[in-house]
Structures are given as C-alpha cells and as structure tokens.
Design a protein around this motif. Structure first.
Motif, PDB file in Angstrom:
ATOM      1  N   SER A  27       3.452   2.458   3.024  1.00 31.11           N
ATOM      2  CA  SER A  27       3.012   1.029   2.778  1.00 31.11           C
ATOM      3  C   SER A  27       3.519   0.208   1.475  1.00 31.11           C
ATOM      4  CB  SER A  27       1.439   0.788   2.842  1.00 31.11           C
ATOM      5  OG  SER A  27       0.948   1.649   1.782  1.00 31.11           O
ATOM      6  N   THR A  28       4.760   0.493   1.203  1.00 34.81           N
ATOM      7  CA  THR A  28       5.482  -0.543   0.325  1.00 34.81           C
ATOM      8  C   THR A  28       5.578  -1.991   0.709  1.00 34.81           C
ATOM      9  OG1 THR A  28       7.721   0.153   0.827  1.00 34.81           O
ATOM     10  CG2 THR A  28       6.734   1.493  -0.833  1.00 34.81           C
ATOM     11  N   HIS A  51      -1.951  -3.580  -3.120  1.00 36.89           N
ATOM     12  CA  HIS A  51      -2.880  -2.541  -3.095  1.00 36.89           C
ATOM     13  C   HIS A  51      -3.588  -2.448  -4.394  1.00 36.89           C
ATOM     14  CE1 HIS A  51      -0.915  -0.620   0.401  1.00 36.89           C
ATOM     15  NE2 HIS A  51       0.041  -0.409  -0.321  1.00 36.89           N
ATOM     16  N   ALA A 104       3.803  -4.308  -0.144  1.00 36.43           N
ATOM     17  CA  ALA A 104       2.327  -5.042   0.188  1.00 36.43           C
ATOM     18  C   ALA A 104       1.456  -4.567  -1.112  1.00 36.43           C
ATOM     19  CB  ALA A 104       1.823  -4.476   1.319  1.00 36.43           C
ATOM     20  N   TYR A 128       1.759  -3.651  -6.704  1.00 34.80           N
ATOM     21  CA  TYR A 128       2.587  -3.877  -5.515  1.00 34.80           C
ATOM     22  C   TYR A 128       3.618  -3.054  -5.625  1.00 34.80           C
ATOM     23  CZ  TYR A 128       5.429  -6.873  -2.870  1.00 34.80           C
ATOM     24  OH  TYR A 128       5.974  -7.479  -1.500  1.00 34.80           O
ATOM     25  N   ASP A 130      -8.071   0.581  -1.767  1.00 36.58           N
ATOM     26  CA  ASP A 130      -7.917  -0.718  -0.982  1.00 36.58           C
ATOM     27  C   ASP A 130      -9.396  -0.656  -0.095  1.00 36.58           C
ATOM     28  OD1 ASP A 130      -5.382  -1.248  -1.620  1.00 36.58           O
ATOM     29  OD2 ASP A 130      -4.484  -0.481   0.194  1.00 36.58           O
TER      30      ASP A 130
END
Length: 195
Positions: A70-71, A75, A73, A8, A92
C-alpha cells in the motif's frame, strides 16, 4: 511515552532504514528507541521498533503495520510504550495490537538526546522511500481508544494545497497537526519550502 506518526511510503525499502529515532547522540545504542522498516526480507514494508534494553536486542515487529502492498498513500501509526514494558499500537485505526512484558529493561532516552526523523548516523540508510511527514510524541501513555482514534482519523491529516502557487498534489507540502488530544506533546512537521 507515546508516538503518532504520519508516513507517506513511496516504495518499500530494499534494506533496513530508520524512519525516526530518539536515542543517545554518540552511538545511538545505549538508550532510546528507533522506528524502522526493512528488517523483514519477506515484507520490507513492515514497521518495527528497536528499544534499547528490551527483547534481547532484537527488533519488535509491529504486526499489521505494513505498507508493502500500500505505497503511494498516507498511513498513520500510533504507538504507546507502557510502564510494564508492553508495546501497544494501532495502524490506520485498526484494532490495537500488543507485545506484552518484553524481557529486559528498557532504557529510555535522556533529556537532551536528539530526535531524528528520516535519518540516522548508524550504518542503516536514511528512509528515502518512506517520508515521515509529521510526528507527535507524548510524555504520557495513550489509551487504546486514543491509539485507534488518532490512527483512524486521516481527515485530520488532509493536506492544504495552494493552487495559486502551482503546488502539485504531493502530501509533503503541508500536513496539519496529527491529533487533537488534550495531553502534553511535541509536534514536528516536515514541509517542503515554498517559492
């Protein structure tokens, strides 16, 4: 050896950080591996492996495994280290990428070498901006199909929230086991304490 890691990332690091490692206890550079971020100044969220004895001492960029944009969230990274020193991974649930037949001879960690999550005694900083929430290691090599399947199935990682205890909706409170694959493995979960 294979590894599955639920991360995360809160923010991209400003420099090199160790996400996880399995290496010798003294100086951490005679055997084992490090999973790290921050090596690529143009994309600090790119993940890399440093594997003792391989690739002339250089890190191995895990192409596509990048959380820079894409921080905030979760993965999943699934990595397999093959006997011919090929490294294969899925980020992912994406198509498996690989670095084939790297030069040198990989020196794996020895029995009793410590696994460290989010911290290192090297000069690299701990991964305070990347929370490694849960990890699983396998003594076997996961197939490409398994790498994709386990990295794609985020529903396996849905968090339990205890509303009665007024937990906020932060993904570090509880994470279920990462994968249900019938192979021997070691699971480590990182949890915040409950009051």
């Amino acid at each position: 050896q294979s590894m599955v890691c639920l991360l995360y990332p809160i923010a991209a690091p400003s420099g090199v950080v160790i996400v996880a490692q399995h290496a010798d206890a003294v100086n951490e550079v005679t055997r084992g591996w490090h999973l790290r971020a921050g090596d690529n100044a143009g994309s600090r969220g790119e993940l890399r492996m440093y594997m003792i004895g391989l690739n002339g001492g250089a890190t191995i960029a895990l192409t596509g495994a990048d959380f820079t944009s894409s921080t905030g969230a979760p993965h999943v990274l699934a990595v397999a280290i093959l006997g011919d020193q090929t490294v294969r991974w899925s980020w992912d649930g994406g198509t498996v990428q690989s670095r084939a037949a790297l030069s040198g001879t990989y020196v794996p960690p020895a029995s009793g070498d410590p696994m460290r999550i989010g911290v290192s005694t090297l000069s690299n900083a701990p991964a305070t901006t990347i929370q490694p929430v849960a990890m699983r290691w396998y003594s076997t090599v996961l197939s490409d199909a398994d790498l994709v399947a386990v990295a794609a199935d985020l529903e396996r990682h849905i968090l339990e929230l205890d509303v009665a205890l007024r937990q906020d909706r932060h993904p570090l409170h509880h994470v279920a086991q990462l994968a249900d694959i019938a192979r021997p493995g070691v699971v480590l979960e990182r949890r915040l304490g409950r009051r």
